[in-house]
Design an enzyme around this catalytic site. Structure first.
Site, PDB file in Angstrom:
ATOM      1  CE  LYS A 281      -3.844  -2.467   2.030  1.00  0.00           C
ATOM      2  NZ  LYS A 281      -4.497  -2.978   3.230  1.00  0.00           N
TER       3      LYS A 281
ATOM      4  CG  ASP B 240      -9.902  -0.390   4.700  1.00  0.00           C
ATOM      5  OD1 ASP B 240      -9.450  -0.864   3.641  1.00  0.00           O
ATOM      6  OD2 ASP B 240      -9.333  -0.481   5.803  1.00  0.00           O
TER       7      ASP B 240
ATOM      8  CD  GLN C 263      -3.473  -4.659   6.261  1.00  0.00           C
ATOM      9  OE1 GLN C 263      -3.619  -3.598   5.647  1.00  0.00           O
ATOM     10  NE2 GLN C 263      -3.752  -5.818   5.714  1.00  0.00           N
TER      11      GLN C 263
HETATM   12  N1  GUN Z   1      -6.567  -6.884   5.762  1.00  0.00           N
HETATM   13  C1  GUN Z   1      -6.719  -7.605   4.621  1.00  0.00           C
HETATM   14  N2  GUN Z   1      -7.348  -6.861   3.692  1.00  0.00           N
HETATM   15  C2  GUN Z   1      -7.584  -5.654   4.248  1.00  0.00           C
HETATM   16  C3  GUN Z   1      -8.179  -4.446   3.786  1.00  0.00           C
HETATM   17  O1  GUN Z   1      -8.653  -4.340   2.648  1.00  0.00           O
HETATM   18  N3  GUN Z   1      -8.216  -3.412   4.668  1.00  0.00           N
HETATM   19  C4  GUN Z   1      -7.742  -3.519   5.922  1.00  0.00           C
HETATM   20  N4  GUN Z   1      -7.846  -2.467   6.707  1.00  0.00           N
HETATM   21  N5  GUN Z   1      -7.179  -4.617   6.391  1.00  0.00           N
HETATM   22  C5  GUN Z   1      -7.096  -5.674   5.559  1.00  0.00           C
END
Ligand code: GUN
Length: 283
Positions: A51, A118, A95
């Site tokens: 990311k 998200d 996350q």
């Molecule tokens: N963990 C796995 N996929 C995601 C996601 O799309 N967002 C977040 N915040 N955590 C994750």
């Protein structure tokens, strides 16, 4: 036809990089995404690194805040509240999963819905179901963008979604409904699942079970969007929820894992960050 989400995501990123350069001139700063990582689970570390790399590629400011998994819920909430108040922060992503002593729903609710890149905050979820403006979760948004970019008509189609999670199954079903598909939501315990999936013209699979959908569960010409990311128990390699080798000759369109829906999810996170930034700039 195998859709390369990787190629499409690269195109999206090039477009966003050009937009970001313009926004910088217009507003005097670039979008800023803050990613919070608690603990050091290898999969989470890898996602967070990806990311940050994507953000920098399109010219964002990117900050990764790493906290030990001993952090208390109160401390994490205090950190998020600080980020909510910070006018130089446009997007906040914590996350998941979080350590068991921290309530994920409390954390999701603490992130300001205006910075919730998200799209997990209850206000953003409600906005989707009420057709109001809000942040749409990245994976469902990516699936629809992939279908559009592959030139697949959604309107009037029979779509079957296997999976009913808040993160993928339910929102992708709603987005397909909004595009005038007729949607059946199924799950791993649906009786006679194969009878239902064989009726699908568009099949979206998001249940997290390696190679769950076999060739005898799909009809000739189906469009298959495989959202699963699993380890193949036999080879240890990444694989989807769909038996790709078995299904690829029957499908008119199919996404591989890795390289299908995943890269578009990442591209949509960048799009969501820009949307949050623009809303803040135009307030
Ligand atoms: N963990 C796995 N996929 C995601 C996601 O799309 N967002 C977040 N915040 N955590 C994750």
């Amino acid at each position: 036809m195998i859709i390369s989400g990787k190629e499409l995501a690269t195109e999206v990123k090039q477009r966003l990089a050009a937009e970001v350069a313009e926004y910088d001139k217009k507003y005097g700063r670039v979008p800023h995404l803050v990613v919070v990582l608690v603990g050091n689970d290898p999969a989470s570390v890898s996602y967070v690194t990806g990311k940050a790399k994507d953000s920098e590629e399109v010219g964002f400011k990117s900050t990764t805040i790493k906290k030990p998994d001993t952090i208390s819920e109160e401390e994490l909430i205090a950190l998020i509240e600080e980020l909510n108040e910070d006018k130089e922060v446009d997007g906040i992503l914590v996350q998941l999963p979080l350590p068991k002593h921290i309530s994920e729903s409390r954390i999701i609710e603490t992130i300001s819905h205006e910075k919730d890149v998200d799209g997990f905050h209850p206000l953003n979820v409600a906005a989707l179901w009420q057709k109001q403006e809000g942040v749409v979760a990245c994976t469902p948004k990516g699936v629809i963008e992939l279908l559009d970019k592959a030139g697949i008509e959604i309107e009037g189609k029979r779509a079957v979604v296997i999976g009913r999670s808040n993160i993928v199954g339910l929102p992708v079903s709603k987005l397909l409904l909004d595009r005038n598909a007729t949607v059946t939501i199924a799950h791993s315990r649906t009786k006679n699942l194969a009878e239902i999936t064989r009726q699908a013209e568009i099949l979206v699979v998001a249940i997290g079970r390696p190679k769950f959908v076999k060739a005898d569960m799909v009809s000739e010409g189906v469009v298959i969007m495989d959202v699963g990311v699993n380890r193949d128990p036999e080879t240890g390699k990444l694989c989807g929820d769909v038996d790709f080798e078995g299904c690829k000759d029957k499908a008119s369109v199919i996404t591989p894992v890795p390289g299908g829906c995943g890269p578009m999810t990442r591209a949509c996170l960048l799009e969501n960050t820009i949307e949050c930034y623009l809303r803040q700039m135009n307030k």
